[in-house]
Design a protein around this motif. Structure first.
Motif, short mmCIF file in Angstrom:
data_model
loop_
_atom_site.label_atom_id
_atom_site.label_comp_id
_atom_site.label_asym_id
_atom_site.label_seq_id
_atom_site.Cartn_x
_atom_site.Cartn_y
_atom_site.Cartn_z
N PRO A 214 -8.33 19.45 -10.86
CA PRO A 214 -9.13 18.49 -11.75
C PRO A 214 -10.10 18.18 -11.13
O PRO A 214 -10.58 17.98 -9.82
N GLN A 215 -11.38 17.76 -11.89
CA GLN A 215 -12.58 17.25 -11.39
C GLN A 215 -12.80 15.79 -11.48
O GLN A 215 -12.27 15.05 -12.53
N PHE A 216 -13.11 14.99 -10.48
CA PHE A 216 -13.32 13.74 -10.52
C PHE A 216 -14.48 13.24 -10.33
O PHE A 216 -15.17 13.68 -9.47
N GLU A 217 -15.05 12.03 -10.92
CA GLU A 217 -16.01 11.34 -10.65
C GLU A 217 -15.87 10.55 -9.81
O GLU A 217 -14.77 10.22 -9.06
N ALA A 218 -17.12 10.05 -9.10
CA ALA A 218 -17.13 9.08 -7.95
C ALA A 218 -16.60 7.85 -8.35
O ALA A 218 -17.02 7.08 -9.21
N LEU A 219 -15.69 7.06 -7.63
CA LEU A 219 -14.96 6.00 -7.44
C LEU A 219 -15.84 5.02 -6.78
O LEU A 219 -15.81 5.21 -5.67
N ALA A 220 -16.26 3.70 -7.33
CA ALA A 220 -16.74 2.84 -6.45
C ALA A 220 -15.61 1.94 -5.68
O ALA A 220 -14.79 1.45 -6.26
N VAL A 221 -15.83 2.27 -4.29
CA VAL A 221 -14.81 1.57 -3.46
C VAL A 221 -15.38 0.29 -2.65
O VAL A 221 -16.59 0.30 -2.25
N GLY A 222 -14.75 -0.81 -2.83
CA GLY A 222 -15.10 -2.06 -2.31
C GLY A 222 -14.32 -2.18 -0.89
O GLY A 222 -13.83 -1.29 -0.27
N GLU A 223 -14.25 -3.39 -0.45
CA GLU A 223 -13.47 -3.64 0.76
C GLU A 223 -11.96 -3.40 0.59
O GLU A 223 -11.46 -3.92 -0.56
N ARG A 224 -11.45 -2.85 1.41
CA ARG A 224 -9.81 -2.79 1.34
C ARG A 224 -9.10 -3.76 1.13
O ARG A 224 -9.39 -4.80 2.01
N VAL A 284 -7.65 7.21 -5.61
CA VAL A 284 -7.86 7.70 -6.95
C VAL A 284 -7.64 6.62 -8.23
O VAL A 284 -6.47 5.80 -7.85
N LYS A 285 -8.43 6.68 -9.15
CA LYS A 285 -7.99 5.78 -10.24
C LYS A 285 -8.57 6.70 -11.53
O LYS A 285 -9.62 6.93 -11.68
N GLY A 286 -7.56 7.17 -12.32
CA GLY A 286 -7.70 7.86 -13.71
C GLY A 286 -8.40 9.16 -13.22
O GLY A 286 -7.91 9.85 -12.11
N TYR A 287 -9.60 9.49 -13.68
CA TYR A 287 -10.29 10.67 -13.15
C TYR A 287 -11.39 10.61 -12.14
O TYR A 287 -12.38 11.13 -12.03
N MET A 288 -11.33 9.45 -11.57
CA MET A 288 -12.20 8.96 -10.53
C MET A 288 -11.56 9.11 -9.09
O MET A 288 -10.52 8.60 -8.79
N ALA A 289 -12.29 9.36 -8.16
CA ALA A 289 -11.89 9.48 -6.71
C ALA A 289 -13.10 8.91 -5.76
O ALA A 289 -14.28 9.15 -6.13
N GLU A 290 -12.61 8.54 -4.47
CA GLU A 290 -13.63 8.10 -3.59
C GLU A 290 -14.63 9.10 -3.30
O GLU A 290 -14.28 10.47 -3.30
N LYS A 291 -15.87 8.83 -3.51
CA LYS A 291 -16.73 9.76 -3.32
C LYS A 291 -16.90 10.66 -1.96
O LYS A 291 -16.70 10.22 -0.96
N GLY A 292 -17.14 11.93 -2.10
CA GLY A 292 -17.18 12.61 -0.87
C GLY A 292 -15.56 13.31 -0.63
O GLY A 292 -15.87 14.03 0.49
N LYS A 293 -14.60 12.77 -1.25
CA LYS A 293 -13.42 13.35 -0.92
C LYS A 293 -12.57 14.02 -2.20
O LYS A 293 -12.97 13.44 -3.45
N THR A 294 -11.91 14.99 -2.19
CA THR A 294 -11.08 15.87 -2.98
C THR A 294 -9.68 15.59 -2.90
O THR A 294 -9.16 16.03 -2.10
N PRO A 295 -9.10 14.90 -4.11
CA PRO A 295 -7.89 14.77 -3.97
C PRO A 295 -6.95 15.81 -3.95
O PRO A 295 -7.19 17.07 -4.31
N ALA A 296 -5.55 16.00 -3.27
CA ALA A 296 -4.92 17.18 -3.60
C ALA A 296 -4.65 17.54 -5.00
O ALA A 296 -4.95 16.74 -6.13
N LYS A 297 -4.56 18.79 -5.31
CA LYS A 297 -4.48 19.49 -6.58
C LYS A 297 -3.29 18.68 -7.64
O LYS A 297 -3.55 18.73 -8.70
N SER A 298 -2.52 18.14 -6.95
CA SER A 298 -1.11 17.49 -7.68
C SER A 298 -1.51 16.02 -8.07
O SER A 298 -0.69 15.43 -8.48
N ALA A 299 -2.80 15.95 -7.76
CA ALA A 299 -3.01 14.19 -8.11
C ALA A 299 -2.79 13.81 -9.27
O ALA A 299 -2.31 12.75 -9.69
N LEU A 300 -3.22 14.76 -10.39
CA LEU A 300 -2.91 14.27 -11.63
C LEU A 300 -1.32 14.15 -12.07
O LEU A 300 -0.85 13.39 -12.92
#
Length: 433
Positions: A214-224, A284-300
């Protein structure tokens, strides 16, 4: 310790210690090689404690044949050099004598490579090399002949295995480790059923491996948040335990945990489970993931399970060697062995190979508090839980109980299941619906 941060000598030390710690060699068996960008070949020395090498013990063989180092080169250095010279695309080689691969070599046979999808993908051709006395020209020539064909793996008659990789030492080790696990599963499956395990057809393997990530768009990440920090810490802790207990290999296995209703953390694609760090976890949130990181193929798939089951807070996908016997045979996994097994696992259903891609809806609908574990044929166990710890507990119980069943076979007996009345009593005492 991350492989890509180490120099060649340090990489050799790290991988040899992993091989030893994983009980895949003895203190005196096995050798490794690694080719650097300048064409130098780095090799492990002869003798010494394989589990405790220091970088200063390693040797460098320059392109002109000059050897730099204070130790004597391994007696099988000639084999490594022949493979790397004949097949210049290779950059690393692993050789050792794990019991499962030695067993295959004693039979002068080859392991099944279509039993598990990652083995089918990683082992790009395999041959049997004839016997030769260690350290002799006869053995070097036998292995060299095998690698002159389009393979990356050779089983040596009455010896062990040589595995080469184009991607580097970490990849060569991953293939070596996964192949050993695969042979152990194959052996136990044959012992329990008297038959060879089920294999995956070429058509199904092609479909499995051609499925696009799956292709993910960049997720805006704030303070944890505090919850996210706790989730990440728990994943890293229990992933380390799972690796050390042989439930995960360096390249097989995925862990995730929910942070909020529609937000979860999962291991990245290609993660090295032997040395997971915070950088190997992605939000990961929906089709968005932290920029610069690719989730495992089973993420969906993980996302679908979380969407359908608000009570599930963590998911572990793994291929533990004893439990996987039930994934590659027609044997049903009987959860009525000991009370703990039934209480923790409840029930277990098998799903067809490919379900992690094409049957995500069905898996998500099945998994829940009363059916927390699913088996995917020739692929994996999916363990869910109310926390990472809870999912890990289920994985551990599934593996230990499977090993107990195999030990019954070794003892020459047959497992006797808990009776229906005893199950009713368990349900009553533990509030199981």
């Amino acid at each position: 310790m991350k492989m890509n941060t180490l120099n060649p000598a340090q990489q050799l030390c790290l991988v040899m210690s992993r091989i030893y710690d994983a009980k895949l060699t003895t203190v005196s068996g096995g050798n490794l090689s690694l080719k650097d960008k300048e064409g130098n070949i780095w090799v492990t020395p002869s003798g010494g404690d394989k589990g405790r090498y220091q970088a200063s013990d390693m040797l460098k063989i320059c392109p002109d044949g000059t050897i730099e180092g204070k130790r004597k080169a391994s007696m099988e250095t000639g084999i490594h050099r022949s493979i790397l010279m004949d097949r210049p695309e290779f950059t690393a080689i692993v050789h050792a004598h794990p019991p499962a691969l030695v067993a295959i070599s004693l039979m002068h046979q080859l392991p099944e490579t279509a039993m598990l999808p990652w083995i089918a993908q990683q082992v790009k051709g395999i041959r049997l090399a004839g016997y030769g006395c260690p350290g002799t020209e006869a053995l070097r020539a036998a292995v060299a002949r095998a690698f002159q064909t389009d393979i990356n793996t050779a089983i040596l008659a009455n010896h062990g295995a040589f595995i080469a990789s184009e991607k580097g030492l970490s990849d060569a080790f991953a293939i070596f480790q996964n192949l050993d696990v695969s042979v152990r599963i194959q052996a136990k499956a044959a012992s329990l059923t008297g038959q060879m395990p089920h294999l995956i057809s070429k058509e199904k393997l092609d479909d499995y491996h051609s499925a696009k990530a799956p292709q993910f768009e960049a997720l805006a990440v704030g303070e944890r948040t505090q919850k996210e920090r706790e989730v990440r810490k728990s994943i890293l802790d229990l992933a380390g335990r799972a690796y050390n207990r042989d439930f995960l290999t360096s390249s097989v296995g995925v862990i995730s945990a929910r942070v909020e209703e529609d937000l979860f953390v999962i291991t990245v694609s290609g993660a090295d489970n032997a040395s997971l760090g915070d950088e190997d976890l992605v939000l990961v949130k929906g089709y968005m993931a932290e920029k610069g990181k690719t989730p495992a193929k089973s993420a969906l798939l993980h996302q679908k399970i979380y969407e359908e089951n608000p009570e599930i807070q963590s998911i572990i996908m793994a291929a533990p060697p004893n439990a996987m016997v039930f994934a590659v045979t027609d044997l049903d996994y009987d959860v009525r062995t000991i009370p703990e097994c039934y209480i923790v696992l409840r029930e277990m259903k098998k799903f067809p190979f490919g379900s992690t891609i094409n049957g995500q809806k069905e898996l998500a609908a099945y998994l829940g508090p009363n059916s927390p574990v699913a088996i995917v044929e020739n692929d994996c166990f999916i363990c869910t839980g109310s926390s990472v710890f809870n999912a890990f507990d289920r994985l551990e119980v599934a593996e230990f109980s499977a090993e107990a069943v195999w030990n019954v076979k070794l003892l020459g007996g047959h497992p006797i299941s808990i009776t229906e009345n005893q199950i009713i009593d368990l349900k009553k005492n533990f509030g199981i619906i």
